[in-house]
Design a protein around this motif. Structure first.
Motif, PDB file in Angstrom:
ATOM      1  N   LYS A   1     -13.768   8.412   9.370  1.00 52.10           N
ATOM      2  CA  LYS A   1     -12.378   8.267   8.937  1.00 52.10           C
ATOM      3  C   LYS A   1     -12.331   7.188   7.862  1.00 52.10           C
ATOM      4  O   LYS A   1     -12.755   6.059   8.092  1.00 52.10           O
ATOM      5  CB  LYS A   1     -11.496   7.884  10.128  1.00 52.10           C
ATOM      6  N   ALA A   2     -11.813   7.543   6.706  1.00 56.53           N
ATOM      7  CA  ALA A   2     -11.704   6.581   5.604  1.00 56.53           C
ATOM      8  C   ALA A   2     -10.556   5.613   5.907  1.00 56.53           C
ATOM      9  O   ALA A   2      -9.484   6.001   6.340  1.00 56.53           O
ATOM     10  CB  ALA A   2     -11.461   7.300   4.303  1.00 56.53           C
ATOM     11  N   ILE A   3     -10.807   4.359   5.670  1.00 56.66           N
ATOM     12  CA  ILE A   3      -9.805   3.321   5.900  1.00 56.66           C
ATOM     13  C   ILE A   3      -9.343   2.824   4.528  1.00 56.66           C
ATOM     14  O   ILE A   3     -10.156   2.448   3.674  1.00 56.66           O
ATOM     15  CB  ILE A   3     -10.395   2.133   6.694  1.00 56.66           C
ATOM     16  N   GLU A   4      -8.013   2.855   4.359  1.00 59.03           N
ATOM     17  CA  GLU A   4      -7.451   2.396   3.092  1.00 59.03           C
ATOM     18  C   GLU A   4      -7.480   0.865   3.049  1.00 59.03           C
ATOM     19  O   GLU A   4      -7.156   0.208   4.036  1.00 59.03           O
ATOM     20  CB  GLU A   4      -6.013   2.886   2.953  1.00 59.03           C
ATOM     21  N   ILE A   5      -7.911   0.352   1.909  1.00 57.90           N
ATOM     22  CA  ILE A   5      -8.021  -1.096   1.760  1.00 57.90           C
ATOM     23  C   ILE A   5      -6.761  -1.575   1.061  1.00 57.90           C
ATOM     24  O   ILE A   5      -6.426  -1.107  -0.025  1.00 57.90           O
ATOM     25  CB  ILE A   5      -9.264  -1.468   0.928  1.00 57.90           C
ATOM     26  N   SER A   6      -6.070  -2.495   1.691  1.00 50.59           N
ATOM     27  CA  SER A   6      -4.834  -3.022   1.079  1.00 50.59           C
ATOM     28  C   SER A   6      -5.138  -4.276   0.271  1.00 50.59           C
ATOM     29  O   SER A   6      -6.148  -4.932   0.486  1.00 50.59           O
ATOM     30  CB  SER A   6      -3.800  -3.334   2.169  1.00 50.59           C
ATOM     31  N   GLY A   7      -4.195  -4.593  -0.624  1.00 50.94           N
ATOM     32  CA  GLY A   7      -4.340  -5.839  -1.381  1.00 50.94           C
ATOM     33  C   GLY A   7      -4.615  -5.675  -2.777  1.00 50.94           C
ATOM     34  O   GLY A   7      -5.082  -5.247  -3.631  1.00 50.94           O
TER      35      GLY A   7
END
Length: 159
Positions: free
Chosen positions: A153-159
């Protein structure tokens, strides 16, 4: 593979490279052999058959055990599954009856009880074990559960 270092307590029959091998270890094995050497062979029960040779192969679908048990009938062999994924194969070859007028010149075939135990991996389907015996070879097949493929599962990187 024989050890070059003799052991006071005999040798353990477990393969050190196989964490699933659980051969029964007898700490007194061979300890009293010099005492028993002077007694006739018929005095003690021969247990050389205890080292029943068993191959364990793993295929993509199953774990397969093959045991050479020449001269044994399927009724003389037990295949059991214990808690903790333990496969136990045991049996006994009876000693040949001696007649009063019989004179033995050589006894090389072994007799006695044997017991081998193997801890199976977690992917073993212990409720689907099958065993068959043909021409003195016992085959035990334990199907393997399909390995679940890890879901990525790809995890979206915030920031």
């Amino acid at each position: 593979m024989a050890s070059l270092i003799p052991s006071f307590f005999g040798s353990r029959k477990t393969n050190v490279f196989d964490p699933f091998s659980l051969d029964i270890w007898d700490p007194f094995e061979g300890l009293f052999s010099s005492t028993l050497a002077n007694l006739p062979a018929s005095t003690g029960e021969t247990s050389a058959f205890v080292n029943a040779r068993i191959d364990w192969k793993e295929t993509p679908e199953a774990h397969i055990f093959k045991a050479d048990l020449p001269g044994l009938k399927k009724e003389e062999v037990k295949v059991e599954v214990e808690e903790g994924r333990i496969l136990q194969i045991s049996g006994e070859r009876s000693k040949e009856q001696e007649g009063k007028n019989d004179k033995w010149h050589r006894i090389e075939r072994s007799s006695g009880k044997f017991l081998r135990r193997f801890r199976l991996p977690e992917n073993s389907k212990m409720d689907q074990v099958k065993a068959s015996m043909e021409n003195g070879v016992l085959t035990v097949t334990i199907p393997k559960a399909e390995e679940k493929k890890a879901e990525v599962k790809a995890i979206e990187i915030s920031g």
